[in-house]
Design an enzyme around this catalytic site. Structure first.
Site, PDB file in Angstrom:
ATOM      1  N   GLN A  14      31.230  13.436 -33.408  1.00  0.00           N
ATOM      2  CA  GLN A  14      31.263  12.549 -34.661  1.00  0.00           C
ATOM      3  C   GLN A  14      32.448  11.804 -34.835  1.00  0.00           C
ATOM      4  O   GLN A  14      33.520  12.085 -33.859  1.00  0.00           O
ATOM      5  CB  GLN A  14      31.608  13.903 -35.610  1.00  0.00           C
ATOM      6  CG  GLN A  14      31.752  13.299 -37.146  1.00  0.00           C
ATOM      7  CD  GLN A  14      32.580  14.393 -37.930  1.00  0.00           C
ATOM      8  OE1 GLN A  14      33.928  14.904 -37.899  1.00  0.00           O
ATOM      9  NE2 GLN A  14      32.205  14.229 -39.092  1.00  0.00           N
TER      10      GLN A  14
ATOM     11  N   SER B 185      35.364  14.584 -32.493  1.00  0.00           N
ATOM     12  CA  SER B 185      35.302  15.611 -31.863  1.00  0.00           C
ATOM     13  C   SER B 185      34.247  15.917 -30.518  1.00  0.00           C
ATOM     14  O   SER B 185      32.836  15.041 -30.980  1.00  0.00           O
ATOM     15  CB  SER B 185      34.643  17.149 -32.397  1.00  0.00           C
ATOM     16  OG  SER B 185      35.431  17.073 -33.681  1.00  0.00           O
TER      17      SER B 185
ATOM     18  N   GLU C 280      28.525  19.061 -43.707  1.00  0.00           N
ATOM     19  CA  GLU C 280      30.236  19.940 -43.444  1.00  0.00           C
ATOM     20  C   GLU C 280      30.688  20.341 -44.330  1.00  0.00           C
ATOM     21  O   GLU C 280      30.776  21.355 -43.810  1.00  0.00           O
ATOM     22  CB  GLU C 280      30.379  18.372 -43.676  1.00  0.00           C
ATOM     23  CG  GLU C 280      31.697  18.565 -42.485  1.00  0.00           C
ATOM     24  CD  GLU C 280      32.840  17.680 -42.214  1.00  0.00           C
ATOM     25  OE1 GLU C 280      33.229  17.855 -40.798  1.00  0.00           O
ATOM     26  OE2 GLU C 280      32.875  16.557 -42.058  1.00  0.00           O
TER      27      GLU C 280
ATOM     28  N   ASN D  48      41.639  19.842 -48.782  1.00  0.00           N
ATOM     29  CA  ASN D  48      41.701  20.625 -49.445  1.00  0.00           C
ATOM     30  C   ASN D  48      42.415  20.455 -51.197  1.00  0.00           C
ATOM     31  O   ASN D  48      41.574  20.894 -52.629  1.00  0.00           O
ATOM     32  CB  ASN D  48      42.006  21.875 -49.438  1.00  0.00           C
ATOM     33  CG  ASN D  48      41.060  22.709 -48.363  1.00  0.00           C
ATOM     34  OD1 ASN D  48      39.993  22.531 -48.121  1.00  0.00           O
ATOM     35  ND2 ASN D  48      41.172  24.342 -48.038  1.00  0.00           N
TER      36      ASN D  48
END
Length: 373
Positions: A125, A160, A243, A357
């Site tokens: 990614q 990643s 995701e 978040n």
């Protein structure tokens, strides 16, 4: 939501459980962030694919079983309960594949999905950039037209699996006059393309789970554009929804961890830790039930939409809760333990990736709860 399973569901669960009992490696595989471990995880993925268990919800022509989401969740629950290895192909099969199935051309699906299912090609990614992490729309990597293709230039970071992977996917600004969410295009590119350099980022343990990718006028044919030119943000949102929502963090994985920690807590004899383990198990079970409810809505044709942000906040904070409990159960030497929770615990960066978040809470407040900005 009806959790009454049919005889066919029970038969599938028994089949998957039996195959895993016979094939899960007796010893944990080496870390997938090493060359040896990556190769062994790739071989494991190939064995899963041969049993049609790598991607059961995909169409059969791409290596799946054409199973529904209920069947997929059954497979996931059995997979993680068995102690099977982590999925080195997760960026491809869990993130890119749903996007490719929705936006890809027939040629792209036929070209990429079968090799993704068998891990012949593993994907990295390539979202974040220096000074453009959580704010993906501020990216500066560019795509310039060149005949029947494009030239990619710029830098991606924290990619990643990029050190050992074969292909990457990411967004580039294809309209230099555009700003923010406009003028972006979604590209697929081989990581050995001329002009492309992958530089490992060593972690504290020396392993290289991430990398920087440098693009120096890298040529990519137009056949490797996913979706419409300039409309990459819409395509990318399909990836980030996967995701944040169902695919990256299936509840079976959390429940397997919680069960293991509950057993350790019983052995400890510490009432405080036992209470914490019960709380963690309850959270994992709550996430499981919420996910089953989400699947029921999807099967009725209702999209998850902003509800995926609710799921992301919950599972990423459950990541942290499980980590903290694991460390407490293992005591002062927990950080030195030799891979004792391999394949179970996740990255502590969960509250950051897939959109921080804090951003997800804004989405929840505005689009789920209807609160004013």
């Amino acid at each position: 939501m009806d959790l009454t399973f049919t005889p066919a569901h029970d038969a599938l669960r028994a089949e998957v459980r039996q195959w895993l009992a016979a094939h899960v490696p007796a010893e944990p595989l080496p870390s997938m962030d090493t060359a040896e471990g990556f190769a062994k995880h790739r071989a494991w993925e190939r064995a899963l694919a041969e049993a049609r268990l790598s991607v059961p919800s995909w169409p059969a022509e791409y290596g799946g079983r054409a199973a529904g989401l209920v069947e997929w969740l059954i497979c996931e629950e059995e997979y993680w309960a068995s102690g099977a290895p982590g999925r080195v192909s997760q960026n491809g099969i869990f993130l890119l594949a749903p996007t490719l199935l929705h936006w890809g051309t027939p040629e792209q699906k036929a070209r990429f999905l079968p090799k993704m299912a068998t891990a012949e090609e593993v994907w990295a990614q390539a979202w974040s950039e220096p000074e453009s992490g959580s704010d993906l729309a501020s990216l500066r990597a560019t795509a310039t037209p060149d005949g029947d293709g494009w030239r990619l230039s710029g830098q991606k970071t924290w990619s990643s699996r990029a050190v050992f992977a074969d292909w990457g996917f990411g967004l580039f600004r294809s309209d230099p006059a555009s700003e923010r969410h406009h003028g972006l295009t979604y590209f697929l590119f081989p990581l050995d393309a001329p002009g492309l350099t992958v530089r490992p980022i060593a972690q504290l343990d020396g392993e290289t789970g991430f990398a920087e990718i440098f693009f120096d006028d890298v040529y990519v044919p137009s056949s490797q554009v996913l979706g419409q030119v300039g409309k990459g943000w819409s395509v990318a949102m399909a990836t980030t929804s996967s995701e944040r929502g169902l695919t990256l963090r299936s509840p079976g994985r959390f429940l397997a961890v919680a069960e293991r920690l509950l057993a350790l807590a019983r052995e400890s004899g510490d009432q405080t830790l036992q209470d914490a383990a019960v709380s963690a198990w309850s959270d994992a079970e709550a996430y499981r039930l919420y996910t089953w409810a989400a699947v029921a809505r999807l099967e009725e044709g209702i999209e998850l939409g902003p509800a995926s942000s609710l799921m992301k906040v919950f599972w990423s904070e459950l990541d942290l809760k499980l980590h903290e409990l694991a460390l407490a159960l293992r005591g002062p030497d927990a950080a030195l333990a030799d891979r004792w929770m391999d394949g179970f615990l996740f990255a502590l960066a969960g509250p950051i990736y897939a959109g921080t978040n804090e951003i997800q809470r804004n989405i929840i407040a505005e689009r789920v709860l209807g609160l004013p900005r």
